[in-house]
Design a protein around this motif. Structure first.
Motif, mmCIF file in Angstrom:
data_model
loop_
_atom_site.group_PDB
_atom_site.id
_atom_site.type_symbol
_atom_site.label_atom_id
_atom_site.label_comp_id
_atom_site.label_asym_id
_atom_site.label_seq_id
_atom_site.Cartn_x
_atom_site.Cartn_y
_atom_site.Cartn_z
ATOM 1 N N ASP A 82 0.855 -1.183 0.000
ATOM 2 C CA ASP A 82 0.000 0.000 0.000
ATOM 3 C C ASP A 82 0.894 1.237 0.000
ATOM 4 O OD1 ASP A 82 -2.198 1.602 0.009
ATOM 5 O OD2 ASP A 82 -3.041 0.834 1.888
ATOM 6 N N TYR A 83 0.264 2.409 -0.142
ATOM 7 C CA TYR A 83 1.014 3.650 -0.225
ATOM 8 C C TYR A 83 1.178 4.277 1.159
ATOM 9 C CZ TYR A 83 0.627 3.489 -5.284
ATOM 10 O OH TYR A 83 0.733 3.114 -6.607
ATOM 11 N N VAL A 84 2.355 4.822 1.383
ATOM 12 C CA VAL A 84 2.661 5.561 2.599
ATOM 13 C C VAL A 84 2.731 7.039 2.233
ATOM 14 C CG1 VAL A 84 4.334 5.935 4.438
ATOM 15 C CG2 VAL A 84 3.951 3.629 3.566
ATOM 16 N N HIS A 85 2.058 7.883 3.011
ATOM 17 C CA HIS A 85 2.000 9.308 2.705
ATOM 18 C C HIS A 85 2.741 10.099 3.790
ATOM 19 C CE1 HIS A 85 -1.038 8.417 -0.342
ATOM 20 N NE2 HIS A 85 -1.627 7.636 0.565
ATOM 21 N N ALA A 86 3.409 11.166 3.359
ATOM 22 C CA ALA A 86 4.147 12.005 4.305
ATOM 23 C C ALA A 86 4.026 13.459 3.876
ATOM 24 C CB ALA A 86 5.608 11.597 4.368
ATOM 25 N N ASP A 87 3.831 14.328 4.868
ATOM 26 C CA ASP A 87 3.789 15.774 4.640
ATOM 27 C C ASP A 87 4.868 16.428 5.497
ATOM 28 O OD1 ASP A 87 1.625 15.208 3.128
ATOM 29 O OD2 ASP A 87 0.153 16.259 4.354
ATOM 30 N N ASN A 88 5.607 17.345 4.909
ATOM 31 C CA ASN A 88 6.625 18.089 5.641
ATOM 32 C C ASN A 88 6.639 19.526 5.144
ATOM 33 O OD1 ASN A 88 8.405 15.904 7.187
ATOM 34 N ND2 ASN A 88 7.951 15.065 5.164
ATOM 35 N N SER A 89 7.068 20.429 5.996
ATOM 36 C CA SER A 89 7.247 21.820 5.578
ATOM 37 C C SER A 89 8.528 22.362 6.201
ATOM 38 C CB SER A 89 6.051 22.684 5.981
ATOM 39 O OG SER A 89 5.895 22.706 7.381
ATOM 40 N N PHE A 90 9.188 23.219 5.460
ATOM 41 C CA PHE A 90 10.466 23.792 5.886
ATOM 42 C C PHE A 90 10.505 25.260 5.479
ATOM 43 C CE2 PHE A 90 11.163 19.316 5.240
ATOM 44 C CZ PHE A 90 12.065 18.923 6.216
ATOM 45 N N THR A 91 11.133 26.073 6.299
ATOM 46 C CA THR A 91 11.436 27.449 5.936
ATOM 47 C C THR A 91 12.956 27.577 5.842
ATOM 48 O OG1 THR A 91 9.459 28.308 7.009
ATOM 49 C CG2 THR A 91 11.242 29.871 6.577
#
Length: 725
Positions: A472-481
């Motif tokens: 199955d698919y693994v999802h990831a969200d990240n944010s950087f400045t």
């Protein structure tokens, strides 16, 4: 694109060259006054020095002298002068750039400041990321720009070493007609044509490039062919509005030349030839790539000093990957994995990965302008960008089929026809959205402040076959400045000093095959850089630059102290620190042009908690590397220039534990060119020899896939003729 079309492109280049030559010969052999014609000698003033402008250091083309970063820009004229046909041949003039598993017949891959570039994000075409999984064509490129160091503000995601940006050729105001033919190595034939100008309605311009090559490289049997065609068009809609379109297509098919492994996994192989093809089996197939690119850019002048631009780029890449893969030794004792047997035997595997696809695309919009607040002058850029990429591939074939020997090659059985790649489907997708702003503030008293921020949001979807029964698919969200700040001080009219601090962002490395977590991608990570530099020009025409830097990021490696299901995992642990000094100089003295590039680099691994790794050098990174180039315009023979190049690289660690080092090496090359005019046609004949003294050396090592070594090219020759009307 088929073989007849390949030969048609070669024929067109030859026909254009000889048609131009014949036309001008007719003009010169029948003078009205009956006097015998004399060929006009052309004395050119071309110099192999970096250009003085680039777009890779900011959000538009800017002076390198004013940019607080270490950048080189190699233009079309310089590429022609030194018969540069590939990025590999271009980057050898900068000591900070090295090969990184740059195998003949496969993809050109590099490292900058000791960091291997990311094939998905570190190679750019007009600022947009394109796959670096094949030879990137240069025929339609005006220049190659190399930013050394973090590119977080301008590029977002990229390896901490820097980025390589390819700037597309644009239509010319005057008619351009140029053709080149070349023979090299073991009979490689190459032809190209470059045609540009304006239509009758001069608001419209065009630039057409085409090339083809029949490839016979120094590795015997690694043959192939390549075809390329491109078009670039401009439309000056109004004096304030410009629309640009470009497109290109390349097909390349070539048998790849794998590298060597250590004997018993312990010592370097000896008495081996760089001409030997370890992939030489009757059933060997070439690696075939097809890539297409479409770019669009619109620029509008909003007001005096203010411009808005919107641009987009779409890339399609497909690869069918085959090799008779050399890995390990099962013919001696309990075997060596990785490593070859004491007698030179190595196992041969049938590797197939058919139907691989990558399809990145991106859009960007920004507004740039200049204004003043009191005594402060500002150059402001604000913008937004969005990028996507989709990677598809199937389960690869990797089956043992027999063995061969590095000194006495053996034939292995024919590959079974039922071995095929598993179903191809999307395994990974990335989405990157960003907002960015930069303000360049002239403070007065010789000081200029460069400040900027880029806020990046990353979404990733990745297929994991170990989830559930079918994956199955693994999802990831990240944010950087990502901040970037630099202060430039103008010491004098021709001298600048700067200091800068910046953050970068890179996706985690992809676990290579034959690791316990193969093809899984590590999480994204931040890198940090501090740099101090000096740039200047002396009155005698000498240009100087120097940069002192430190870059830190997490250390990624195959952990030799862990074993899962008989394989080592690919992990991130501790950190690697690269501290270095770069120095470059170029100029002209009388009849001499010259260039020198030096890099001293200290690399260190620490923080892993493993005594066998901490305190050791990073793999495949020399402590010192240099290049020197000298050209002499022979006064006694106008139009004749001769040149020489010397390259040196210090020893490099083969593995993260530093148990094996690859020796240092010196390599020399020489070249000559002669320019003359035949009527209206300028003809330039060039000859080059690389590795003049036929020295054997290991130019490239990698710890990936169990560790491989790639031998440098032996003595090679090339002869070309360029015709310009």
């Amino acid at each position: 694109m088929n073989h007849p079309l390949k030969h048609s492109i070669l024929a067109c280049a030859l026909m254009q060259a000889f048609a131009v030559s014949a036309q001008t010969a007719a003009q010169t052999t029948a003078p009205a006054d009956g006097v015998q014609p004399v060929n006009e000698v052309v004395v050119t003033g071309n110099r192999f020095i970096a250009l003085d402008r680039a777009s890779v250091g900011g959000f538009g083309e800017a002076s390198l002298f004013e940019t607080p970063a270490s950048i080189i820009s190699i233009g079309r004229t310089q590429m022609q002068d030194l018969s540069i046909r590939s990025t590999t041949e271009a980057v050898r003039f900068d000591a900070s750039v090295s090969d990184a598993y740059n195998a003949v017949g496969y993809a050109e891959q590099f490292s900058i400041r000791g960091f291997t570039l990311d094939n998905n994000y570190s190679y750019r075409k007009d600022g947009f990321a394109i796959p670096g999984d094949t030879q990137i064509p240069l025929e339609n490129k005006e220049r190659i720009e190399i930013l050394k160091g973090l590119a977080g503000l301008t590029a977002g995601i990229a390896a901490p070493g820097g980025i390589v940006n390819y700037v597309t050729k644009r239509p010319t105001d005057k008619p351009l007609r140029s053709a080149t033919v070349e023979a090299s190595e073991r009979g490689t034939l190459y032809g190209s044509a470059d045609i540009g100008g304006r239509f009758e309605d001069r608001r419209f311009g065009y630039r057409i490039n085409a090339a083809a090559a029949d490839l016979h490289p120094y590795v015997r049997g690694a043959n192939g062919d390549r075809q390329f065609v491109s078009g670039a068009f401009d439309w000056q809609i109004t004096p304030d509005a410009l629309l640009q379109l470009d497109m290109d297509y390349q097909r390349k098919s070539q048998i790849t030349a794998p590298g060597y492994q250590l004997i018993r996994g312990e010592v370097l192989p000896t008495n081996v030839s760089p001409k030997l093809l370890l992939n030489d089996q009757p059933w060997t197939k070439p690696v075939e790539t097809r890539d297409t690119n479409l770019g669009l850019r619109f620029e509008y002048k909003l007001a005096p000093g203010w411009t808005a631009t919107a641009s987009a780029n779409k890339h399609w890449f497909k690869r069918d990957d085959y090799t008779a893969f050399p890995y390990g030794c099962s013919n001696e004792g309990d075997g060596y994995y990785p490593g070859y047997c004491s007698n030179g035997d190595y196992d041969v595997y049938d590797y197939q990965s058919v139907g691989e696809r990558k399809s990145p695309w991106g859009v960007q919009a920004m507004v740039q302008g200049k204004f003043a607040t009191g005594t402060l002058r500002h150059a402001l850029t604000v913008g937004a960008s969005y990028n996507e990429r989709h990677d598809s591939f199937g389960d690869y074939v990797y089956d043992y089929v027999g063995y061969s020997n590095i000194w006495q090659p053996q034939t292995t059985p024919q590959v079974a026809a039922d071995r095929v790649t598993g179903p191809v489907f999307e395994r990974r997708s990335d989405q990157e959205s960003a907002l960015f702003a930069q303000d360049i503030v002239t403070l007065g008293q010789g000081f200029t402040l460069h400040g900027g921020l880029r806020h990046v949001k990353i979404k990733r979807s990745e297929f994991d076959e170990d989830i559930g029964d079918n994956g199955d698919y693994v999802h990831a969200d990240n944010s950087f400045t990502l901040p970037s700040v630099a202060l430039v001080y103008r010491i004098g009219r021709d001298w600048n000093a700067y200091g800068s601090f910046s953050h970068g962002l890179q996706h985690g490395g992809i676990a290579p095959m034959m690791t316990s977590n193969q093809y899984q991608v590590l999480p994204p990570a931040r890198s940090r850089q501090a740099e101090f530099g000096l740039k200047g020009a002396l009155s005698n025409g000498l240009n100087l630059s120097a940069a002192l830097f430190q870059i830190r990021q997490g250390l990624e490696y195959e952990d030799p102290f862990q074993t899962i299901n008989g394989l080592h995992p690919f992990v991130r642990g501790g950190r690697e620190t690269h501290r270095g000094l770069e120095v470059s100089a170029d100029g002209r003295t009388g009849a001499f042009d010259y260039g020198v590039s030096l890099m001293a680099l200290n690399t260190r691994q620490d923080g892993t908690g493993q005594a066998g790794i901490d305190g050791k050098r990073v793999t495949d990174v020399p402590a010192f590397k240099s290049t020197a180039w000298l050209q002499y315009a022979v006064p006694a023979v106008p139009g004749l220039k001769v040149d020489g190049i010397w390259q040196y690289a210090g020893k490099k660690a083969f593995d993260v534990q530093n148990t094996v080092f690859v020796p240092d090496y010196h390599v020399f090359g020489a070249g000559a060119s002669y320019g003359l005019k035949l009527g209206a046609t300028q003809v330039t004949v060039r000859a080059r020899v690389d590795n003049l003294f036929n020295k054997f050396y290991w130019r490239d090592v990698t710890p990936s896939l169990g560790g491989y070594l790639l031998a440098g090219a032996p003595r090679t020759f090339r002869l070309s003729a360029q015709f310009d009307l």
